[in-house]
Design a protein around this motif. Sequence first.
Motif, PDB file in Angstrom:
ATOM      1  N   PHE A 102       6.582  46.644  74.583  1.00  0.00           N
ATOM      2  CA  PHE A 102       6.667  45.171  74.421  1.00  0.00           C
ATOM      3  C   PHE A 102       6.735  44.941  72.863  1.00  0.00           C
ATOM      4  O   PHE A 102       7.158  44.133  72.475  1.00  0.00           O
ATOM      5  CB  PHE A 102       5.580  44.211  74.875  1.00  0.00           C
ATOM      6  N   SER A 103       6.224  46.153  72.227  1.00  0.00           N
ATOM      7  CA  SER A 103       6.191  45.900  70.603  1.00  0.00           C
ATOM      8  C   SER A 103       6.512  47.309  70.077  1.00  0.00           C
ATOM      9  O   SER A 103       6.529  48.325  70.994  1.00  0.00           O
ATOM     10  CB  SER A 103       4.943  45.672  70.173  1.00  0.00           C
ATOM     11  N   THR A 104       6.777  47.496  68.750  1.00  0.00           N
ATOM     12  CA  THR A 104       7.021  48.886  68.527  1.00  0.00           C
ATOM     13  C   THR A 104       5.795  49.408  67.873  1.00  0.00           C
ATOM     14  O   THR A 104       4.819  49.142  68.001  1.00  0.00           O
ATOM     15  CB  THR A 104       8.068  48.576  67.282  1.00  0.00           C
ATOM     16  N   LEU A 105       5.740  50.544  67.206  1.00  0.00           N
ATOM     17  CA  LEU A 105       4.769  51.225  66.488  1.00  0.00           C
ATOM     18  C   LEU A 105       4.923  51.073  64.898  1.00  0.00           C
ATOM     19  O   LEU A 105       4.436  51.639  64.112  1.00  0.00           O
ATOM     20  CB  LEU A 105       4.863  52.708  66.793  1.00  0.00           C
ATOM     21  N   GLY A 106       5.841  50.102  64.685  1.00  0.00           N
ATOM     22  CA  GLY A 106       6.248  49.719  63.240  1.00  0.00           C
ATOM     23  C   GLY A 106       7.295  50.831  62.923  1.00  0.00           C
ATOM     24  O   GLY A 106       7.433  50.742  61.500  1.00  0.00           O
ATOM     25  N   GLU A 107       8.088  51.414  63.499  1.00  0.00           N
ATOM     26  CA  GLU A 107       9.051  52.540  63.225  1.00  0.00           C
ATOM     27  C   GLU A 107      10.149  51.914  62.514  1.00  0.00           C
ATOM     28  O   GLU A 107      11.069  52.446  61.880  1.00  0.00           O
ATOM     29  CB  GLU A 107       9.306  53.517  64.139  1.00  0.00           C
ATOM     30  N   GLU A 108      10.405  50.568  62.666  1.00  0.00           N
ATOM     31  CA  GLU A 108      11.520  49.912  62.320  1.00  0.00           C
ATOM     32  C   GLU A 108      11.658  49.894  60.838  1.00  0.00           C
ATOM     33  O   GLU A 108      12.619  50.104  60.030  1.00  0.00           O
ATOM     34  CB  GLU A 108      11.882  48.560  62.879  1.00  0.00           C
ATOM     35  N   ARG A 109      10.737  50.158  60.022  1.00  0.00           N
ATOM     36  CA  ARG A 109      10.449  49.875  58.600  1.00  0.00           C
ATOM     37  C   ARG A 109      11.075  51.383  58.037  1.00  0.00           C
ATOM     38  O   ARG A 109      11.904  51.371  57.231  1.00  0.00           O
ATOM     39  CB  ARG A 109       9.064  49.997  58.026  1.00  0.00           C
ATOM     40  N   TRP A 110      10.705  52.359  58.866  1.00  0.00           N
ATOM     41  CA  TRP A 110      11.232  53.784  58.378  1.00  0.00           C
ATOM     42  C   TRP A 110      12.554  54.049  58.494  1.00  0.00           C
ATOM     43  O   TRP A 110      13.484  54.427  57.809  1.00  0.00           O
ATOM     44  CB  TRP A 110      10.353  54.884  58.836  1.00  0.00           C
ATOM     45  N   ILE A 111      13.308  53.577  59.757  1.00  0.00           N
ATOM     46  CA  ILE A 111      14.520  53.771  60.275  1.00  0.00           C
ATOM     47  C   ILE A 111      15.359  52.617  59.204  1.00  0.00           C
ATOM     48  O   ILE A 111      16.470  53.413  58.771  1.00  0.00           O
ATOM     49  CB  ILE A 111      14.670  53.190  61.715  1.00  0.00           C
ATOM     50  N   SER A 112      14.762  51.433  58.989  1.00  0.00           N
ATOM     51  CA  SER A 112      15.508  50.596  58.105  1.00  0.00           C
ATOM     52  C   SER A 112      15.646  51.484  56.693  1.00  0.00           C
ATOM     53  O   SER A 112      17.058  51.395  56.184  1.00  0.00           O
ATOM     54  CB  SER A 112      14.964  49.318  58.005  1.00  0.00           C
ATOM     55  N   ASP A 113      14.615  51.895  56.163  1.00  0.00           N
ATOM     56  CA  ASP A 113      14.700  52.661  54.890  1.00  0.00           C
ATOM     57  C   ASP A 113      15.654  53.802  54.983  1.00  0.00           C
ATOM     58  O   ASP A 113      16.532  54.177  54.006  1.00  0.00           O
ATOM     59  CB  ASP A 113      13.570  53.174  54.580  1.00  0.00           C
ATOM     60  N   HIS A 269       1.348  47.211  67.799  1.00  0.00           N
ATOM     61  CA  HIS A 269       1.952  46.878  66.473  1.00  0.00           C
ATOM     62  C   HIS A 269       2.242  45.285  66.693  1.00  0.00           C
ATOM     63  O   HIS A 269       2.884  45.055  67.708  1.00  0.00           O
ATOM     64  CB  HIS A 269       3.108  47.488  66.165  1.00  0.00           C
ATOM     65  N   CYS A 270       2.125  44.674  65.498  1.00  0.00           N
ATOM     66  CA  CYS A 270       2.530  43.247  65.476  1.00  0.00           C
ATOM     67  C   CYS A 270       3.846  43.073  65.267  1.00  0.00           C
ATOM     68  O   CYS A 270       4.422  43.418  64.453  1.00  0.00           O
ATOM     69  CB  CYS A 270       1.825  42.556  64.440  1.00  0.00           C
ATOM     70  N   PRO A 271       4.517  42.514  66.214  1.00  0.00           N
ATOM     71  CA  PRO A 271       5.947  42.335  66.020  1.00  0.00           C
ATOM     72  C   PRO A 271       6.463  41.587  64.942  1.00  0.00           C
ATOM     73  O   PRO A 271       5.698  40.568  64.246  1.00  0.00           O
ATOM     74  CB  PRO A 271       6.560  41.500  67.345  1.00  0.00           C
ATOM     75  N   ASP A 272       7.618  41.734  64.278  1.00  0.00           N
ATOM     76  CA  ASP A 272       8.125  41.045  62.989  1.00  0.00           C
ATOM     77  C   ASP A 272       8.301  39.546  63.334  1.00  0.00           C
ATOM     78  O   ASP A 272       8.184  38.729  62.540  1.00  0.00           O
ATOM     79  CB  ASP A 272       9.104  41.839  62.328  1.00  0.00           C
TER      80      ASP A 272
END
Length: 318
Positions: A102-113, A269-272
């Motif tokens: 239901f949430s990520t592990l916050g990986e979208e930050r690293w993928i976006s970078d 992880h808290c969703p954005d």
Amino acid sequence: MDLKQIETVLAVAETLSFSDAAWKVNFSPSSVSQQVSAVENELGIKIFERKARSKVMITKAGTSVIPYLRRIADAYNRLNLHVSSVLNDQDNSFIISCPNGFSTLGEERWISDYCRCYPEVQLHQIFADQKTALSMLSTGRIDAAFNMASENILDDYAAYLKHSIFLSNILPEDKLGIIPLEKKNIMIAVSERHPAIKDGKVNLADLTNEKFFFRHFRENMEEDDKIQHFIQACHSENFHPDIKFISDMRNTIVFSMVASGQGIAPLMHCPDFIYPGVKVLPLTKEYYTFTTVVYYLKTNRSTALNKFLDCIKEWLEN
């Protein structure tokens, strides 16, 4: 016979049990039995002698053919690794696995970078549990995988290898790269009006009568580490959680159910994006922690993977 059937036979040979092999290859015991029978019928021999309670014994004929089956599996996976390496260098593509929840592990930050720094790379994202992701990594079907691990992640992986004859045969521990990224504590998504919210946190002991939503993405989900850790946390508060596994339902619907008070969703992880009527908050106690990690294969020489690892290391240094 196909590779999955061969891997299943090897798992049974390792465990001498259909039920234990089922856990390793992520199939039901009946499916394991069917796949073993298919290989035996094709070869015209009995590889295993069935015993009581799903236990087996390797026959003399089985002892002679199992080394050949193991070499077939190894050769196939080495071929996959080679082909993947060639394709990655030619196409400059990068395939990464992320957890399915239901949430990520916050990986979208690293993928976006990564995408911002290297727009020429064609990035493909898939979703898989840890066992599936590591299996795909070992055969070159993906380049890297985000996942979670206990604090002692090297011991965690060593224990994992003991449960997977497939991976332990082709992916020794010294071949697997592991980069720890950050430690996290479990979060709880609750209705913004829930009475268990106190000073911006949630008291787990006040949730004894709640239903807890978890994403269902493989067989035997109740054995998943995340589920077991959460159950242990609830037991420490003297109650057993009422868990509802959800598979074919959009996250927006699940969070709408949370907002209306139908249940609660433990998150990694808290969703954005904050859903209307829902608050994602920490618990009042720290029951357990985990580490977000990136897995990769050290023998993968692709340019795209090296660029990704450079991005990760730069983030860690900053």
